[in-house]
Structure formats: C-alpha cells, structure tokens
Design a protein around this motif. Structure first.
Motif, PDB file in Angstrom:
ATOM      1  N   GLU A 279       0.812  -1.225   0.000  1.00  0.00           N
ATOM      2  CA  GLU A 279       0.000   0.000   0.000  1.00  0.00           C
ATOM      3  C   GLU A 279       0.840   1.267   0.000  1.00  0.00           C
ATOM      4  O   GLU A 279       0.307   2.361   0.241  1.00  0.00           O
ATOM      5  CB  GLU A 279      -0.933   0.016   1.223  1.00  0.00           C
ATOM      6  CG  GLU A 279      -2.132  -0.893   1.120  1.00  0.00           C
ATOM      7  CD  GLU A 279      -3.090  -0.486   0.011  1.00  0.00           C
ATOM      8  OE1 GLU A 279      -3.310   0.719  -0.201  1.00  0.00           O
ATOM      9  OE2 GLU A 279      -3.613  -1.397  -0.665  1.00  0.00           O
ATOM     10  N   THR A 280       2.119   1.132  -0.265  1.00  0.00           N
ATOM     11  CA  THR A 280       3.031   2.275  -0.135  1.00  0.00           C
ATOM     12  C   THR A 280       3.791   2.497  -1.433  1.00  0.00           C
ATOM     13  O   THR A 280       4.525   1.624  -1.868  1.00  0.00           O
ATOM     14  CB  THR A 280       4.029   2.035   1.005  1.00  0.00           C
ATOM     15  OG1 THR A 280       3.303   1.685   2.187  1.00  0.00           O
ATOM     16  CG2 THR A 280       4.874   3.256   1.274  1.00  0.00           C
ATOM     17  N   GLY A 328      -2.897   1.259  -3.007  1.00  0.00           N
ATOM     18  CA  GLY A 328      -1.582   0.934  -3.551  1.00  0.00           C
ATOM     19  C   GLY A 328      -1.640   0.053  -4.782  1.00  0.00           C
ATOM     20  O   GLY A 328      -2.281  -0.998  -4.777  1.00  0.00           O
TER      21      GLY A 328
END
Length: 429
Positions: A279-280, A328
């Motif tokens: 998610e980054t 992400g």
C-alpha cells in the motif's frame, strides 16, 4: 509457458507468500489515507494473473441498479476511447513494446507481462465503431487510422483530429462522419517514447489547448534524471502558436485526465512507484496546478522522502500533496467526469478504470470505480461500478479495465477491457 515464466512463477510465489505476513489489511484510500511505512522489497514482488478472457455469456458484475453488455468485441488490446460528436466511438488498440531486457528482473517481468497479455505485438491502430440502430451494440466497424506508433489519446478540435502516439502528437484533417483517415499526418510535438508509453490527451474547455500525459521512463529515475527530462509530466500544447511546455511535473505516470466543471480544474489519476510495499505509496486522483510539482521521484504523498533516490531537499519542499488516494498499485488509468443522473443512483463524480496491480502480495484494482464529488472536491468513499474481472483465487484475469468515456447517448458509460478485448457498456438496469 516458457522456462523463464515458470521460474518467475515459482520464485514470485515464494516472495508473495513471504510478503503477505505483516502486509496491510486495509487500502490507503481517501483524502487522509493511512499509508504504511515503506518495506523495501529488494527483489520486486511480481504477481500478475494469467490472462484468460471471458467465457461465452460471462459478464462482469455490475452495481445494483445497473447492467452491462458488450458494445464492441473482437478488438486487439483496446486501451482508450474517444466519442465523436456524431456518436461514433473510436478505440485505440495498442500494446507495450518490450525493450531489450537489461537485468534478470527485466526478463522475469517481461515473461510475466506476456503471460498477462500486457506486452507483445501492437495493433497500432484506431478503430471506429458505430451503433447505427441505437440498440447499445455497435454493428459497424471500420479501421479509422492505422500505421501509428502505439496510439493512445485522441482529441478532435475544429476539424482536426489529434492522436497521442508514444513519440508525440500527430494531427489529421477530419470531416464529420468520416470513417477513415489517410496520409502521414502532421507532427505537432515530440515526446520521448517508451517506458510508461501511453500519451493520453484532453482538450481545454475553450478548445485552444491540448494537454498530454507523458509518463516516466523508469520506476524512480533508475537510468538517471537526464533520461527522464520532459517525462513524468503533463504537457500543454497551444494550438494557435504550436508551442508546447510542461504544465505540471513530478507525476510518475499521469494517464487519464478530466475537467471538473465547478472549479474548472484539470484532474488526473497517477500511478505511483513500486518496490515499497503493498500500500506504499497509493496511486492517486488529484487536481493539477499550472507549474505544480507532485514529488516524483524524490518523495511521495507530499514530503514523504523516498531514500532510494539521491536527496533533493529543494524539490521535496515544493511537492504538492495529492487530493485523494486510490490504494496501492491499483493502476488507476482511465478517468472521466460523470454528471449526476448519467447512471441511476450516482451523483456528480469521477469514474476511474483500475487496470490492476502486479507489485503487491494481494492483488488490488481490477475494477471500475466511482468517486463522488461535491463543490469541486471528492466527497466520500469510492463506489464500485463493475467488478469480477479476477478469478477468486487471483490466478486468472477475465478482463482488465482501462479507458472510460460517457456514451454517445449521455446515459451510459463505455469502458475498454484490454484482456477481454471488449468495450463494455454500462447503463441503468
């Protein structure tokens, strides 16, 4: 499946299994997303479903109150849609062309992309589809323009049809109702080709300018910033003078663009960098300011520094925080403004085609979503319009959403599916 694809599948499966431990359970979505701390991957997580396509009679799932049908089928990797004033629907059919692999990771990625039908021979054409009897299914198909260089974005302005090829914008004379363009066209501006190769186009509300998205060559400036000059940006082309300039920069891969009618702002969806976790950072939807810088490659989501890149505090300080996170690696590509009432139960807002992830342990995207707007800003969580493009075990994809457009009747949506080779039409049930 060749040897490299088998090896990639085995190694990738092990890496995916390991990275699921401690992976975030919720998406980084909205105006104030919870973005996990980066987890450098070293060897990239490489997970992509095998392209399978749709079985006869099989359809995506539609939200309550909606229905979906195939408007056009039998295409060759349809990516982008442009609806002409007379109701003809143009579809850009093109595919990424693999460059010579430089590393073992490049070879693994290309083997995976071939299995997913994401790279290979490109049709390099724009096809025209006409629904003459108004039944929601096109029965006339023509080759509108061929011999292009990975065509993607399209824009018609005052009798001139513009094509966003990977290496620049080309213009052709057009008359209403014309079903085929001929001749070499006139080159208006050059872009560096390849890398993130798509070149979406949108016309300004006053019809005087065209904006074009030009993605980066690499993930985070891997080949040096000189190679990225003129990239990771939205360009503005002034049609009267023929001059072009960078309108906004630091946008790793800005693809779909749309005008928000309340404020008159230009909005775009951006695919963020890989290699920092599931998610980054999140892909995002954002308004775009003239002269604005949005962080790539030095930072993301405002001033969050990516320490894999050589420090540049001055550029980090300039970075604008995006407006709305989309999760992400959703590969949010398609974008269009949908006025209230176009589909029953949906207010004003943006429709987004999420092509789907490869760089995360659990797949994301692979759906068509809607973000409601109020007073010129996102106003609530995203809603699903279409889903069901993935098998439940995530091993196969039936389709992958890309470009979106309001249908000729102004009461439907059209969406390109480049694995199903279909243009889907969504209407009220």
């Amino acid at each position: 499946m060749d040897f490299m694809a088998r090896v990639t599948a085995v190694v990738g499966g092990v890496m995916v299994a390991l990275r699921r431990f401690g992976a975030p359970q919720t998406q980084a979505v909205g105006a104030t997303p919870a973005i996990p701390q980066p987890r450098k991957q070293g060897i990239m997580t490489l997970k992509m479903p095998t392209a399978q396509g749709w079985a006869p009679g099989q359809l995506p799932q539609a939200a309550p109150g909606l229905k979906v049908n195939a408007f056009a089928s039998g295409l060759d990797h349809p990516r982008w849609i442009e609806v002409l004033p007379n109701g003809d629907v143009l579809v850009a059919e093109a595919k990424e062309q693999p460059s010579p692999p430089r590393t073992l990771m490049d070879r693994a990625a290309q083997a995976t992309m071939r299995r997913a039908r994401a790279i290979g021979d490109s049709a390099d054409r724009i096809s025209l589809w006409r629904d003459a009897d108004g039944d929601g299914v096109a029965e006339i198909r023509e080759v509108f323009l061929d011999g292009q260089n990975q065509p993607f974005g399209m824009a018609l302005v005052d009798g001139t049809f513009h094509v966003g090829n990977t290496d620049g914008i080309v213009a052709f004379p057009y008359q209403e109702g014309q079903t085929r363009l001929t001749g070499p066209g006139r080159k208006l501006v050059d872009f560096k080709p390849g890398g993130h190769w798509t070149r979406s186009l949108i016309v300004s509300p006053d019809r005087s300018k065209i904006y074009a998205g030009v993605g980066s060559l690499s993930n985070i400036g891997d080949r040096g910033m000189e190679a990225e000059e003129g990239r990771a940006a939205i360009w503005e082309l002034d049609l009267a003078s023929g001059t072009a300039r960078i309108f906004a920069s630091g946008l790793r891969n800005a693809v779909g663009m749309a005008w928000e009618p309340v404020t008159g702002a230009l909005w775009t969806v951006v695919n963020e960098r890989d290699g920092l976790g599931d998610e980054t950072p999140p892909d995002y939807l954002t308004s775009v300011r003239d002269g604005g810088f949005y962080g790539w490659p030095w930072c993301y989501w405002g001033q969050t520094v990516d320490d894999r890149v050589a420090p540049n505090p001055q550029m980090v300080a300039r970075a604008i925080t995006p407006d709305y996170a989309l999760g992400g690696h959703t590969a949010s590509l398609g974008l269009c403004w949908m006025p209230a009432g176009t589909l029953p139960g949906f207010p004003d807002g943006m429709v987004i085609g999420q092509h789907g992830s490869w760089n995360r342990s659990t797949l994301s995207g692979y759906r068509l979503i809607f973000v409601p707007f109020a007073e010129g800003r996102p106003a609530g969580p995203p809603r699903d319009i279409l889903w069901g493009f993935l098998s439940e075990d995530e091993k196969f994809s039936y389709g992958r959403p890309v470009g979106v457009a309001i249908g000729p009747d102004r009461a439907s949506l059209l969406m390109a599916d480049d694995v199903g080779d279909i243009i889907w039409r969504i209407t009220g049930a």
